[in-house]
Scaffold this motif. Structure first.
Motif, PDB file in Angstrom:
ATOM      1  N   SER A 134       0.667  -1.051  -0.170  1.00 18.51           N
ATOM      2  CA  SER A 134       0.065  -0.217  -0.007  1.00 18.51           C
ATOM      3  C   SER A 134       0.723   1.234  -0.056  1.00 18.51           C
ATOM      4  O   SER A 134       2.077   1.197   0.565  1.00 18.51           O
ATOM      5  N   ASN A 135       0.210   2.449  -0.655  1.00 17.87           N
ATOM      6  CA  ASN A 135       0.959   3.597  -0.201  1.00 17.87           C
ATOM      7  C   ASN A 135       0.790   4.360   0.890  1.00 17.87           C
ATOM      8  O   ASN A 135       1.053   5.575   0.970  1.00 17.87           O
ATOM      9  N   ALA A 136       0.287   3.591   1.776  1.00 14.24           N
ATOM     10  CA  ALA A 136      -0.054   4.159   3.116  1.00 14.24           C
ATOM     11  C   ALA A 136       0.007   3.328   4.151  1.00 14.24           C
ATOM     12  O   ALA A 136       0.004   1.699   4.061  1.00 14.24           O
ATOM     13  N   GLY A 137       0.776   3.616   5.349  1.00 16.75           N
ATOM     14  CA  GLY A 137       0.812   2.362   6.385  1.00 16.75           C
ATOM     15  C   GLY A 137      -0.488   2.214   7.201  1.00 16.75           C
ATOM     16  O   GLY A 137      -0.900   3.335   7.871  1.00 16.75           O
ATOM     17  N   ILE A 138      -0.721   1.247   7.187  1.00 13.74           N
ATOM     18  CA  ILE A 138      -1.933   0.887   7.695  1.00 13.74           C
ATOM     19  C   ILE A 138      -1.793  -0.579   8.445  1.00 13.74           C
ATOM     20  O   ILE A 138      -1.297  -1.433   8.020  1.00 13.74           O
ATOM     21  N   HIS A 139      -2.811  -0.505   9.647  1.00 16.42           N
ATOM     22  CA  HIS A 139      -2.649  -1.986  10.330  1.00 16.42           C
ATOM     23  C   HIS A 139      -3.077  -3.277   9.551  1.00 16.42           C
ATOM     24  O   HIS A 139      -4.013  -2.949   9.072  1.00 16.42           O
ATOM     25  N   THR A 140      -2.327  -4.437   9.889  1.00 12.69           N
ATOM     26  CA  THR A 140      -2.970  -5.617   9.072  1.00 12.69           C
ATOM     27  C   THR A 140      -3.187  -6.687   9.907  1.00 12.69           C
ATOM     28  O   THR A 140      -2.416  -6.503  10.984  1.00 12.69           O
ATOM     29  N   THR A 141      -3.955  -7.654   9.617  1.00 10.72           N
ATOM     30  CA  THR A 141      -4.289  -8.832  10.345  1.00 10.72           C
ATOM     31  C   THR A 141      -4.318  -9.926   9.424  1.00 10.72           C
ATOM     32  O   THR A 141      -5.060  -9.937   8.493  1.00 10.72           O
TER      33      THR A 141
END
Length: 336
Positions: free
Chosen positions: A48-55
Motif C-alpha cells: 500500500s502507499n499508506a501505512g495501515i494496520h494488518t491482520t
C-alpha cells in the motif's frame, strides 16, 4: 459593478467544476495482498502507499464452503416481514462491503431466477442470502422437498439475517398472504422451533461470546433478536455474543449437507452490522472453524509480509484496517 457580477459566478463555476473533478478522481490510496504456496507453506505480502494496520488469520474449515458468489433473494411480488426497500438498501451496502473483501460475485434474484440458480450454481462456492423474514413459496414451502432445502442437500450455504428462518412462507404480495408454518427448527437445524428466537422486542447478548473471533476478526455482534439457542445442536460454531436466555447472536451450523449462517440482528440497524456479516462471509469460516494462528503487522516495513505452515483445509484471510477494513482477501488451502 457589472464586471464584478460576472466574475463571481465564473469563480463559483470553477470551484464547482473542481469539486466534481475531485469527486470522480480515483482514490489516492491503493492496497494489495499477494499469497504464494510452496511445500506446505503459504507466504503473504501486503502492499500500500499508506501505512495501515494488518491482520492475517489462518482459519481451519471443511473446505466445502468457501464463498465467492452471493445470491440475494429479493422478490417484491411476495410479501415479506422486513420492508423490501430496507432489504435492498442493506444488499447494496453488502455488495460494496463484500467487494472490498474481494468477494466480487453478487446479484439480486427474484423467486424464479433464484430457483434456477439453486439448480445450476456451484454449492461449494455460492451462498443464498435471505433477509426477508418470509420466503416465497416458489423457494420454500415448509417441506423437505422445496428448492431451498434442495440447495442445502447439494451442500450450499444459506445466509439468514434479521428473520426467523423457515417460520414464514409468503404466497403473494399482501401481508395476509404470509403463512406461519411449524417444524422449521427441525427442518433446518434438527432442533425445536422454540430454539429460533422471534420476539418483537430487541434482545441483546451479554452472557458470553467467542472472544477469539471477536478480537481477531473484529466481529462485534451482540443482538440476538433472531438468534438461535444451540443447546442440543451438533456441528455448529457460535461466534457472537449469547443472551442470558441462551440465544446466540451469530451461529454457523451444518444443515443437511450444507451450512446456514444465522445473524440475529434487526434489519432496522443493519448499517451497524453489515460489515460484520461481510467479514464472516469473506473469511472462509464455517461450522467447523477454529482460528489456528494469526499475525498482526503493517502494510509497510518488515511486518508487511510473513508465512504460515499449513496442512489444510483452511483459509488464510488477511485484512487491512481494524474494525472497518479498507481491503481484504482470502487464500484457500485444500485438503492434503
Amino acid at each position: 459593478m457589472k464586471n464584478k457580477d460576472i466574475v463571481i459566478p465564473v469563480v463559483l463555476l470553477a470551484v464547482i467544476a473542481a469539486g466534481i473533478a475531485l469527486a470522480y478522481m480515483p482514490t489516492p490510496y491503493h492496497y494489495s495482498l499477494a499469497f504464494e504456496e510452496s511445500d506446505g507453506t503459504v507466504s503473504y505480502q501486503y502492499s500500500s502507499n499508506a501505512g495501515i494496520h494488518t491482520t492475517t488469520v489462518v482459519i481451519s474449515n471443511t473446505g466445502d464452503h468457501v464463498i465467492e458468489y452471493v445470491a440475494a433473494y429479493v422478490d417484491e411480488g411476495y410479501a415479506s416481514i422486513n420492508p423490501w426497500d430496507l432489504q435492498i438498501e442493506m444488499f447494496e451496502d453488502m455488495e460494496e462491503l463484500l467487494s472490498i473483501r474481494s468477494v466480487d460475485g453478487f446479484g439480486m434474484y427474484d423467486s424464479d431466477s433464484l430457483s434456477e440458480f439453486i439448480e445450476n450454481a456451484d454449492p461449494a462456492s455460492s451462498a443464498i442470502f435471505i433477509a426477508s423474514g418470509a420466503i416465497s413459496d416458489v423457494i420454500y414451502d415448509g417441506s423437505d422437498t422445496c428448492p431451498l432445502i434442495r440447495w442445502l442437500e447439494r451442500g450450499g450455504t444459506v445466509v439468514n439475517m434479521s428473520g426467523c428462518l423457515g417460520k414464514y412462507v409468503s404466497h403473494g404480495p399482501e401481508s395476509e398472504d404470509i403463512e406461519m408454518v411449524s417444524g422449521y427448527g427441525y427442518l433446518f437445524a434438527g432442533t425445536s422451533d422454540s430454539a429460533f428466537n422471534d420476539y418483537p422486542n430487541m434482545l441483546n447478548g451479554n452472557a458470553s461470546c467467542n472472544e477469539e473471533v471477536r478480537d481477531v476478526l473484529h466481529f462485534y455482534m451482540n443482538e440476538c433478536t433472531y438468534g438461535i439457542d444451540v443447546t442440543g445442536m451438533t456441528d455448529f460454531n457460535d461466534i457472537g455474543y449469547v443472551s442470558y436466555s441462551g440465544y446466540s447472536a451469530a451461529v454457523l451450523y451444518k444443515s443437511w449437507n450444507g451450512m446456514v449462517m444465522n445473524f440475529g440482528v434487526s434489519l432496522s440497524t443493519h448499517e451497524h452490522s453489515d460489515q460484520y456479516v461481510a467479514q464472516i462471509i469473506a473469511s472462509g469460516m464455517d461450522y467447523s472453524s477454529e482460528i489456528l494462528e494469526y499475525a498482526e503487522g503493517s502494510t509497510r516495513g518488515d511486518s508487511s509480509s510473513g508465512e504460515f505452515d499449513v496442512t489444510g483445509p483452511c483459509s488464510i484471510y488477511g485484512f487491512i484496517g481494524s474494525s472497518r477494513p479498507v481491503f481484504a482477501d482470502r487464500y484457500d488451502v485444500s485438503a492434503k
